[in-house]
Write an enzyme that holds these catalytic residues in place. Structure first.
Site, mmCIF file in Angstrom:
data_model
loop_
_atom_site.group_PDB
_atom_site.id
_atom_site.type_symbol
_atom_site.label_atom_id
_atom_site.label_comp_id
_atom_site.label_asym_id
_atom_site.label_seq_id
_atom_site.Cartn_x
_atom_site.Cartn_y
_atom_site.Cartn_z
ATOM 1 C CB THR A 76 -3.007 5.226 3.745
ATOM 2 O OG1 THR A 76 -2.043 6.208 4.151
ATOM 3 C CG2 THR A 76 -3.507 5.554 2.350
ATOM 4 C CG ASP A 77 -2.580 1.553 8.117
ATOM 5 O OD1 ASP A 77 -3.730 1.893 8.475
ATOM 6 O OD2 ASP A 77 -2.270 0.389 7.820
ATOM 7 C CB CYS A 78 1.720 6.151 6.102
ATOM 8 S SG CYS A 78 1.239 5.631 4.450
ATOM 9 C CE1 TYR A 79 1.634 11.323 3.558
ATOM 10 C CE2 TYR A 79 1.777 9.064 2.752
ATOM 11 C CZ TYR A 79 2.356 10.311 2.942
ATOM 12 O OH TYR A 79 3.627 10.552 2.519
#
Lengths: 401, 134
Positions: free
Chosen positions: A138-141
């Protein structure tokens, strides 16, 4: 005057090194000698113990964050899958989980030599354990995959959380069929060649407090060689079962959900185990202190193997088919003699729970309390007992239509 | 009178030799074969109990050694790992000779001299505390 004590009073004596603590085995002779009244005046705490395979066990782990970060959707520890359907780097490793590569029962009976219970033992023993994880990114992970080695000390939290432990009594398993069967009660020889049983009887925690008058949420216990707590009543907790005149259930009844910090536990008391043809599990050591608040509570702790009965169940048909038939009733004294009589036949007994280790746990807990290093806790709420009217539900198979 | 249990391992060159026959015939030894097998490579092993008077026994052993058969005492092939043992006692109800038994305190103990390497205990032990090393 009848004895009445509070947990606070007992703790005061523990702190002063004056508490009188005995094990659930020692109390038997004390009561025989002095009687309940005198014994209740003299004794503050009775310690219990049990050590056996308890499948409903496992640990929540938080691995810490990698760089770049990953949101794990799949995680394995030494190849054994952990449940990763919680936050990014949290997972739950269950005692009976098996590696995908395990042949299971494809070649019957399977050996199940390494499973979740063994991962927990390895972690507690301080061994390096291989962590493999994947996520979709994901964008954060952004990371999608990782492989690394962890130890128990490297990771943030490791919380043993066992939804069902310390079953209050349990049935005896036999096999009336003509072939050997492989069960969670061990190998059962054909034509009732043996009978397995799995509680520590007169030493067992819930058999010494049959109506849960002292045990409840927040009770501090010996768990896996360290300190744990009763988190809740265990799954399938069923106080509403037939009981003897002494209040002791004659079949599986109450259970405990237990929680504790895995980092202070010991591989001596958390051991991966393998049941031929059945699966992997975890042997858990548990000891519960019973505060002697009154004579009634003390009388219950003096229960002997001869006064605890359980039912004999056929694991070749009645158990798998969920039929209620029982083949008989026996006492733990009979079971421990090595031979029981079932429908006229002498059947050798197979113990699965370690009485010697249960005794050792009760002794360790006694030493902890006597030396002032273990204080009792006041339960926040007692476990549901007979009056709660719990009804154990079964799963009915329904069609979609 | 000497009585001992051994594991004899035969190479493929030895497997068709009547070694046991000679032990009985030439050295007057009493042989009790507990277990034997020949693998697809034509190598074999025999687990046996050997007894006789001490002179015959020693001469018989010398003979065995001279044939090239590999001899090891049975006690060196079965291992009960006490630290691994959970002391549940399940094995004791499967052991046919009482080599694995529980004492008064319900502690498991292993008496290698009574073991016949039937291997009944291996898989019924949930802790896998008994090992055979052939």
């Amino acid at each position: 005057m009848a004895v009445e004590r509070t947990i606070a009073e007992i703790n005061e004596k523990i702190k002063q090194g004056k508490a009188v603590v005995v094990t659930a085995e020692e109390i038997i002779d004390i009561v025989k000698e002095k009687g309940v009244k005198r014994a209740a005046q003299d004794i503050d705490v009775v310690t219990t113990g049990t050590f056996g395979a308890m499948c409903s066990s496992g640990a929540f782990l938080n691995f810490g964050h990698s760089k770049p970060r990953i949101k794990m959707t799949k995680a394995t520890l030494n190849g054994v899958p952990a449940y990763a359907g919680i936050a990014a780097v949290d997972a739950y490793i269950g005692a009976t989980a098996l590696p995908e590569s395990d042949p299971e029962n494809r070649i019957h009976p399977g050996k199940f030599l390494y499973g979740g219970g063994h991962v927990i033992e390895d972690l507690v023993a301080g061994k390096k354990v291989k962590l493999e994880a994947s996520g979709y990114g994901t964008d954060c992970y952004p990371r999608r995959h990782l492989e690394t080695w962890i130890t128990l000390q490297d990771i943030n939290e490791a919380i043993l959380f066992n939804p069902r432990n310390a079953y209050q009594n349990y049935g005896v398993a036999v096999n009336t069929s003509n072939k050997t069967i492989y069960t969670y009660m061990g190998v059962l020889k054909p034509r009732m060649g043996n009978a397995s049983y799995s509680t520590s009887g007169q030493l067992s925690p819930l058999l010494n407090d049959p109506y849960y008058r002292t045990i409840g949420i927040g009770t501090r216990v010996f768990l896996g060689g360290g300190i744990g707590y009763v988190a809740w009543h265990g799954t399938q907790h069923n106080p509403t079962v037939p009981r003897g005149e002494n209040g002791v259930p004659t079949t599986g009844a109450g259970t405990l959900a237990l929680i504790g910090n895995l980092k202070q536990m010991s591989p001596n008391w958390l051991r991966g185990v393998s049941f031929l043809g059945y699966g992997a599990s975890l042997a858990v050591g548990i000891g519960v202190p019973i505060p002697i608040l009154n004579e009634e509570i003390l009388a219950s702790t003096a229960v002997t193997d001869a006064e605890i009965y359980t039912t004999v169940v056929d694991y070749s048909s009645a158990y798998p088919e969920r039929k209620p038939e029982v083949l008989g009733k026996v006492s733990y004294a009979e079971l421990r003699s090595g031979v029981i009589k079932v429908q006229g036949k002498d059947v050798p007994t197979t113990p699965l729970s370690s009485y010697a280790k249960a005794r050792e746990i009760a002794q360790i807990l006694k030493d902890w309390i006597s030396s002032g290093s273990f204080l009792l806790t006041e339960p926040v709420q007692l476990l549901p007992s007979v009056e709660a009217g719990i009804e154990l539900k079964s799963l009915e198979i329904r069609n979609n239509s | 009178m000497v009585v001992n249990k051994f594991v004899l391992r035969f190479s493929s060159a030895l497997v068709d030799q009547p070694v046991i026959y000679h032990l009985v015939k030439d050295y007057d030894l009493v042989i009790n074969i507990l277990k034997a097998d020949i693998n697809p490579h034509q190598e074999g092993y025999v687990v046996l109990e050997l007894s006789g008077d001490s002179e015959n026994y020693n001469r018989g052993l010398e003979y065995l050694k001279s044939t090239g058969v590999d001899i090891s005492p049975l006690s060196g092939t079965i291992f009960w790992n006490k630290d691994r043992c959970l002391q549940c006692g399940a094995c004791t109800s499967f052991c046919p000779t009482g080599a694995l038994k529980m004492d008064q305190d319900r502690l498991v103990d292993f008496d290698g001299s009574r073991c016949i390497v039937c291997e009944s205990c291996l898989d019924v032990c949930m802790a896998r505390a008994v090992e055979v090393r052939f």
